[in-house]
Design a protein around this motif. Structure first.
Motif, PDB file in Angstrom:
ATOM      1  N   LYS A 136      56.760  40.988  36.283  1.00 20.46           N
ATOM      2  CA  LYS A 136      55.367  40.569  36.112  1.00 20.46           C
ATOM      3  C   LYS A 136      54.597  41.678  35.407  1.00 20.46           C
ATOM      4  O   LYS A 136      55.088  42.804  35.258  1.00 20.46           O
ATOM      5  CB  LYS A 136      54.724  40.249  37.455  1.00 20.46           C
ATOM      6  CG  LYS A 136      54.673  41.415  38.432  1.00 20.46           C
ATOM      7  CD  LYS A 136      54.080  40.970  39.765  1.00 20.46           C
ATOM      8  CE  LYS A 136      54.046  42.124  40.771  1.00 20.46           C
ATOM      9  NZ  LYS A 136      53.471  41.715  42.067  1.00 20.46           N
ATOM     10  N   LYS A 151      50.430  43.475  34.827  1.00 20.90           N
ATOM     11  CA  LYS A 151      49.060  43.616  35.314  1.00 20.90           C
ATOM     12  C   LYS A 151      48.286  44.429  34.291  1.00 20.90           C
ATOM     13  O   LYS A 151      48.760  45.471  33.826  1.00 20.90           O
ATOM     14  CB  LYS A 151      49.054  44.312  36.674  1.00 20.90           C
ATOM     15  CG  LYS A 151      47.659  44.557  37.240  1.00 20.90           C
ATOM     16  CD  LYS A 151      47.735  45.298  38.567  1.00 20.90           C
ATOM     17  CE  LYS A 151      46.340  45.588  39.107  1.00 20.90           C
ATOM     18  NZ  LYS A 151      46.390  46.345  40.391  1.00 20.90           N
ATOM     19  N   LYS A 161      58.140  50.632  37.159  1.00 17.29           N
ATOM     20  CA  LYS A 161      57.034  50.218  36.295  1.00 17.29           C
ATOM     21  C   LYS A 161      56.927  51.096  35.054  1.00 17.29           C
ATOM     22  O   LYS A 161      57.238  52.288  35.086  1.00 17.29           O
ATOM     23  CB  LYS A 161      55.709  50.260  37.059  1.00 17.29           C
ATOM     24  CG  LYS A 161      55.627  49.292  38.221  1.00 17.29           C
ATOM     25  CD  LYS A 161      54.332  49.450  38.997  1.00 17.29           C
ATOM     26  CE  LYS A 161      54.288  48.509  40.197  1.00 17.29           C
ATOM     27  NZ  LYS A 161      53.064  48.701  41.013  1.00 17.29           N
ATOM     28  N   ASP A 217      45.502  46.969  33.380  1.00 19.60           N
ATOM     29  CA  ASP A 217      44.824  48.061  34.062  1.00 19.60           C
ATOM     30  C   ASP A 217      44.025  48.848  33.025  1.00 19.60           C
ATOM     31  O   ASP A 217      44.528  49.807  32.421  1.00 19.60           O
ATOM     32  CB  ASP A 217      45.845  48.959  34.763  1.00 19.60           C
ATOM     33  CG  ASP A 217      45.180  50.048  35.606  1.00 19.60           C
ATOM     34  OD1 ASP A 217      43.952  49.980  35.803  1.00 19.60           O
ATOM     35  OD2 ASP A 217      45.895  50.971  36.040  1.00 19.60           O
ATOM     36  N   GLU A 269      56.143  45.424  35.492  1.00 21.38           N
ATOM     37  CA  GLU A 269      57.006  45.686  36.641  1.00 21.38           C
ATOM     38  C   GLU A 269      58.353  45.008  36.444  1.00 21.38           C
ATOM     39  O   GLU A 269      58.427  43.881  35.951  1.00 21.38           O
ATOM     40  CB  GLU A 269      56.350  45.170  37.918  1.00 21.38           C
ATOM     41  CG  GLU A 269      57.144  45.480  39.189  1.00 21.38           C
ATOM     42  CD  GLU A 269      56.434  45.030  40.450  1.00 21.38           C
ATOM     43  OE1 GLU A 269      57.134  44.845  41.480  1.00 21.38           O
ATOM     44  OE2 GLU A 269      55.193  44.845  40.417  1.00 21.38           O
ATOM     45  N   SER A 284      44.289  38.261  29.373  1.00 21.18           N
ATOM     46  CA  SER A 284      43.389  38.510  30.494  1.00 21.18           C
ATOM     47  C   SER A 284      43.072  37.203  31.199  1.00 21.18           C
ATOM     48  O   SER A 284      42.901  36.164  30.561  1.00 21.18           O
ATOM     49  CB  SER A 284      42.098  39.153  30.002  1.00 21.18           C
ATOM     50  OG  SER A 284      41.165  39.275  31.056  1.00 21.18           O
TER      51      SER A 284
END
Length: 493
Positions: free
Chosen positions: A400, A402, A452, A404, A411, A491
């Motif tokens: 997945k 994310k 990660k 930041d 990940e 996003s």
């Protein structure tokens, strides 16, 4: 008078001898049954052949004995009960005559299927001298099917075939991937004999290994039909040129690319031999057909499970190695890169696994010499998923992402202890964004934890290892590379 009587007697004796000789040839077993063979453990044992029509045939193996009657054509098939690992045994088949096969082992049997990278010999792999010299493994056995194709299903092979015990003398012309796969299994499954049946053919398409019924019912038949027409038309053009000048070498008939041809000759005589599973290294010939290939691969796997009466047959396959093409005639981008992602889609089939060879490719050689790692990675899949061993069998795969701030954190699963940069450097290459259709921008990545990495944020599709050939820098701690992947970064706000 005496002379005539002598001649008559001699004629009668000769006729009787010939009759006995003919009779001695009526009992036959399928050609997969020879001395030194390996029978699959813990599965019903199917033995078949021919004898006189409507005659009795006894089949004996270990403590088991089964009697069957032949049909009107003399065909017979006996099914013996499952057996545990062991041997050597005698397999005896009796009718009016007797066939006795010696040094028969009960162990683990695998098909080695695909095209030239599967057929590639041990003598063509890296460190060949050392590998061949050390190949004294009486518990590894090979059965190599001759490369050939024909338009109708066959019961027999054109040339004599037999099982061979692995020795330095026998191993050099055997499948390198198969050998290194079997060698690792034999090491880990201590005392178990490994049988390797090579049913690969260089340059072959996947459709040539699919039987006529499977092709007829295919959900993507157009590609197969077009491929058949294209290869036959090209062959006829070459033949026309050759007929004008027969001093040249006669063109090769494209049997290895025509639907069902290799199944008919190479697979059909083996049906329904009991095996544990299949390892598969094929796709170079079909690399320009990524979308239908996913369909065809599923149909091929289902056919294998059906024909060999093994509904859960594991199939572990190789994701294509890095390759640029011929110097001065490099392949169009992103042909093989796109095909590798299609191969990953094949994992949606139950009881399959993929070992990537992307990182062991050679830029201008379609046959990378490092077959050791290919065989090892396939064996790890089998050891974990088929034999229940506690091993790390796969490289890291995308899990997945994310967002930041101005970074994207990716990940991974299957990192073993941690992600590792093969270069020892802080930054990782191999990531890129597709900023507009067909336009790519390389970006640097950085390992930030055991599982990660981070890359600069961009609203675009992020790819890893999306090149026909590249040097891979991201591995897990077991030295297995990250699988190529793509993900749309966006996003949610």
């Amino acid at each position: 008078m005496e002379s005539k009587f002598f001649k008559a007697s001699l004629t009668i004796l000769l006729a009787c001898f010939l009759a006995m000789n003919v009779s001695a040839q009526t009992l036959k077993v399928a050609e997969i049954f020879t001395n030194d063979m390996v029978i699959q453990a813990d599965k019903e044992i199917r033995v078949w052949g021919k004898a006189d029509p409507k005659s009795k045939v006894d089949v004996l193996l270990g403590k088991s004995k089964v009697s069957v009657e032949t049909d009107n054509e003399g065909k017979w098939k006996a099914i013996l009960p499952k057996m545990k690992y062991g041997g050597p045994y005698q397999l005896m088949v009796r009718s009016k005559e007797t066939i006795t096969l010696n040094n028969v082992m009960v162990g683990e049997v695998w098909f080695c299927a695909g095209q030239s990278n599967m057929r590639w010999h041990v003598r063509g792999s890296k460190n060949k001298k050392e590998e061949i010299a050390a190949a004294n493994h009486p518990n590894i056995r090979f059965f190599t099917v001759p490369e050939s194709g024909i338009d109708t299903p066959q019961e027999n092979f054109k040339t004599k075939v037999k099982w061979e015990v692995c020795t330095p003398e026998s191993v050099d012309d055997k499948s390198a991937v198969g050998y290194f796969f079997g060698k690792k299994l034999q090491e880990e499954l201590k005392g178990v004999t490994i049988g390797l049946i090579d049913i690969s053919y260089g340059g072959s398409s996947i459709s040539t290994f699919m039987d006529a019924e499977t092709i007829k019912n295919s959900k993507a038949p157009e590609g197969i039909a077009n491929r058949n027409k294209g290869f036959l038309a090209a062959y006829e053009r070459r033949m026309e040129e050759w007929r004008k000048d027969t001093s040249k070498k006669e063109p090769y008939y494209p049997e290895n690319c025509l639907g069902s041809f290799c199944y008919n000759y190479m697979y059909h005589p083996l049906v329904p031999y009991s095996v544990r599973g299949t390892i598969w290294y094929q796709g170079e010939t079909n690399a320009g057909e990524p979308d239908p290939y996913v369909v065809w691969f599923g149909e091929y796997v289902n056919m294998m499970r059906d024909r060999f009466e093994n509904e859960d047959m594991p199939v572990y396959f190789v994701q294509l190695a890095g390759f640029l093409g011929r110097k001065g005639a490099e392949m169009k981008y992103p042909s093989w890169a796109k095909f590798r992602l299609a191969q990953a889609e094949c994992l949606k089939l139950e009881n399959t696994g993929m070992a990537t060879a992307y990182d062991i490719g050679e830029d201008y050689d379609i046959h990378p010499k490092n077959k050791q790692d290919v065989g090892l990675r396939l064996s790890l899949l089998a050891l974990k998923n088929t034999y229940g061993k506690k091993v790390v069998a796969e490289g890291p795969s995308y899990k997945k992402f994310k967002i930041d701030g101005d970074k994207v954190v990716i990940e991974f699963s299957n990192v073993a202890k941690k992600l590792v940069a093969s270069t020892g450097k802080e930054t990782i290459h191999g990531f890129m964004y597709e900023t507009s259709p067909g336009v790519y921008e390389d970006v640097e990545a950085k390992i930030i934890s055991k599982n990660k990495i981070e890359v600069p944020y961009k609203e675009a599709t992020l790819y890893f290892s999306y090149k026909n050939y590249d040097i891979i820098e991201l591995y897990n701690s077991e030295n297995l590379p990250v699988y190529p992947f793509k993900v749309s970064i966006h996003s949610t706000m």
